[in-house]
Scaffold this active site. Structure first.
Site, PDB file in Angstrom:
ATOM      1  N   TRP A  73      12.424   1.334   5.617  1.00 24.92           N
ATOM      2  CA  TRP A  73      11.173   1.354   4.868  1.00 24.92           C
ATOM      3  C   TRP A  73      10.404   2.612   5.243  1.00 24.92           C
ATOM      4  O   TRP A  73      10.294   2.952   6.421  1.00 24.92           O
ATOM      5  CB  TRP A  73      10.386   0.098   5.250  1.00 24.92           C
ATOM      6  CG  TRP A  73       9.169  -0.212   4.454  1.00 24.92           C
ATOM      7  CD1 TRP A  73       9.116  -0.891   3.269  1.00 24.92           C
ATOM      8  CD2 TRP A  73       7.808   0.068   4.807  1.00 24.92           C
ATOM      9  NE1 TRP A  73       7.817  -1.042   2.865  1.00 24.92           N
ATOM     10  CE2 TRP A  73       6.992  -0.456   3.798  1.00 24.92           C
ATOM     11  CE3 TRP A  73       7.195   0.706   5.893  1.00 24.92           C
ATOM     12  CZ2 TRP A  73       5.612  -0.362   3.820  1.00 24.92           C
ATOM     13  CZ3 TRP A  73       5.825   0.820   5.915  1.00 24.92           C
ATOM     14  CH2 TRP A  73       5.042   0.286   4.887  1.00 24.92           C
TER      15      TRP A  73
ATOM     16  N   HIS B 133       4.961  -3.451   1.419  1.00 22.65           N
ATOM     17  CA  HIS B 133       5.372  -2.997   0.087  1.00 22.65           C
ATOM     18  C   HIS B 133       4.473  -1.875  -0.423  1.00 22.65           C
ATOM     19  O   HIS B 133       3.260  -1.926  -0.285  1.00 22.65           O
ATOM     20  CB  HIS B 133       5.349  -4.169  -0.897  1.00 22.65           C
ATOM     21  CG  HIS B 133       5.891  -3.828  -2.250  1.00 22.65           C
ATOM     22  ND1 HIS B 133       7.172  -3.347  -2.434  1.00 22.65           N
ATOM     23  CD2 HIS B 133       5.318  -3.860  -3.489  1.00 22.65           C
ATOM     24  CE1 HIS B 133       7.378  -3.114  -3.734  1.00 22.65           C
ATOM     25  NE2 HIS B 133       6.266  -3.411  -4.379  1.00 22.65           N
ATOM     26  N   TRP B 134       5.109  -0.876  -1.029  1.00 22.04           N
ATOM     27  CA  TRP B 134       4.416   0.236  -1.676  1.00 22.04           C
ATOM     28  C   TRP B 134       4.525   0.121  -3.190  1.00 22.04           C
ATOM     29  O   TRP B 134       5.552  -0.292  -3.718  1.00 22.04           O
ATOM     30  CB  TRP B 134       5.061   1.575  -1.285  1.00 22.04           C
ATOM     31  CG  TRP B 134       4.942   2.001   0.137  1.00 22.04           C
ATOM     32  CD1 TRP B 134       5.929   1.966   1.097  1.00 22.04           C
ATOM     33  CD2 TRP B 134       3.794   2.554   0.773  1.00 22.04           C
ATOM     34  NE1 TRP B 134       5.453   2.465   2.283  1.00 22.04           N
ATOM     35  CE2 TRP B 134       4.146   2.837   2.116  1.00 22.04           C
ATOM     36  CE3 TRP B 134       2.490   2.846   0.348  1.00 22.04           C
ATOM     37  CZ2 TRP B 134       3.259   3.393   3.027  1.00 22.04           C
ATOM     38  CZ3 TRP B 134       1.605   3.397   1.257  1.00 22.04           C
ATOM     39  CH2 TRP B 134       1.982   3.671   2.572  1.00 22.04           C
TER      40      TRP B 134
ATOM     41  N   ASP C 161       5.234  -0.751 -10.215  1.00 26.66           N
ATOM     42  CA  ASP C 161       5.654  -1.555  -9.067  1.00 26.66           C
ATOM     43  C   ASP C 161       7.160  -1.789  -9.159  1.00 26.66           C
ATOM     44  O   ASP C 161       7.641  -2.439 -10.091  1.00 26.66           O
ATOM     45  CB  ASP C 161       4.906  -2.889  -9.065  1.00 26.66           C
ATOM     46  CG  ASP C 161       5.086  -3.676  -7.779  1.00 26.66           C
ATOM     47  OD1 ASP C 161       6.040  -3.394  -7.033  1.00 26.66           O
ATOM     48  OD2 ASP C 161       4.273  -4.579  -7.530  1.00 26.66           O
TER      49      ASP C 161
ATOM     50  N   CYS D  10      10.996   0.736  -1.636  1.00 28.40           N
ATOM     51  CA  CYS D  10       9.780   0.837  -2.446  1.00 28.40           C
ATOM     52  C   CYS D  10       9.102   2.195  -2.295  1.00 28.40           C
ATOM     53  O   CYS D  10       8.601   2.768  -3.269  1.00 28.40           O
ATOM     54  CB  CYS D  10       8.801  -0.289  -2.120  1.00 28.40           C
ATOM     55  SG  CYS D  10       8.436  -0.493  -0.359  1.00 28.40           S
TER      56      CYS D  10
END
Length: 213
Positions: free
Chosen positions: A28, A103-104, A120, A163
């Site tokens: 991540w 989460h991005w 998204d 993400c």
């Protein structure tokens, strides 16, 4: 100890070995890598585009946490009033004191279209975060009129860690489209994304910048 050393100092971003290693595997991406790439887009790739603004994740997080009256403290120094397209990397982290989150997603303000576009890569995961942030910004960006909010269809990630790469790819594609078309609503965001290739590309950019300093 090796992870502590600085690989690259690039404008406002300091990249350590531990940050760069996030690009080498199924990891991540943190605030620092995304901040670096946003700065790279601003200072290098879109240096000729004075009406496009890339807001760092750290500044975005600060804006989330302050009152409406204090938003100008962070955005006025960035000359946001002269910008037509503003890109925010949004994180679901709700803590004012720590980096992180899980989460991005990407929120883009298009002044010319009077609209927030939310992209998204895990559809719906960050909708509430983006909606709250856009509503918060609206009080600063628009003194009277409402600004539209659109969840824009985009390619979905195939795992739980890409993400940040999707945010970077989506930002770059939309900025290129905005520069040439002066709007972003009609940009097709369903074109394939290759996260592994983009990670390698960013690593190469970092290595080239580091070797030239």
């Amino acid at each position: 100890m090796a992870k502590a050393y600085v690989v690259l100092s690039f404008h406002e971003t300091l990249l350590h070995q531990s940050d760069v290693e996030l690009l080498t595997g199924p990891h991540w991406l943190n605030d620092t890598i995304i901040s670096f790439y946003f700065e790279y887009l601003e200072k290098v790739k879109f240096s000729d585009s004075n009406d496009i603004l890339f807001v760092s994740p750290e500044v975005t997080q600060c804006i989330k946490m302050v009152s409406s009256e204090e938003i100008k403290i962070f955005l006025e120094p960035l000359n946001i009033e002269t910008k037509k397209f503003v890109f925010f990397a949004l994180n679901d982290n709700s803590s004012p004191d720590t980096a992180g989150g899980s989460h991005w997603s990407l929120l883009v303000y298009s002044k010319v279209e009077n609209c927030f576009f939310h992209l998204d890569s895990s559809s719906g995961s960050n909708h509430n975060v983006a909606w709250d942030f856009a509503s918060h910004l609206m009080t600063y960006l628009s003194r009277a009129d409402l600004i539209n909010f659109v969840d824009k269809e985009c390619v979905q990630q195939s795992n739980g860690y890409d993400c940040g790469i999707h945010v970077i790819c989506n930002t770059e594609r939309l900025a290129e489209f905005a520069r040439s078309h002066r709007e972003i609503n009609s940009c097709d965001m369903m074109m394939r994304i290759n996260p592994s290739a983009k990670r390698k590309e960013i690593l190469t950019i970092i290595q080239n910048l580091a070797s030239s300093r």
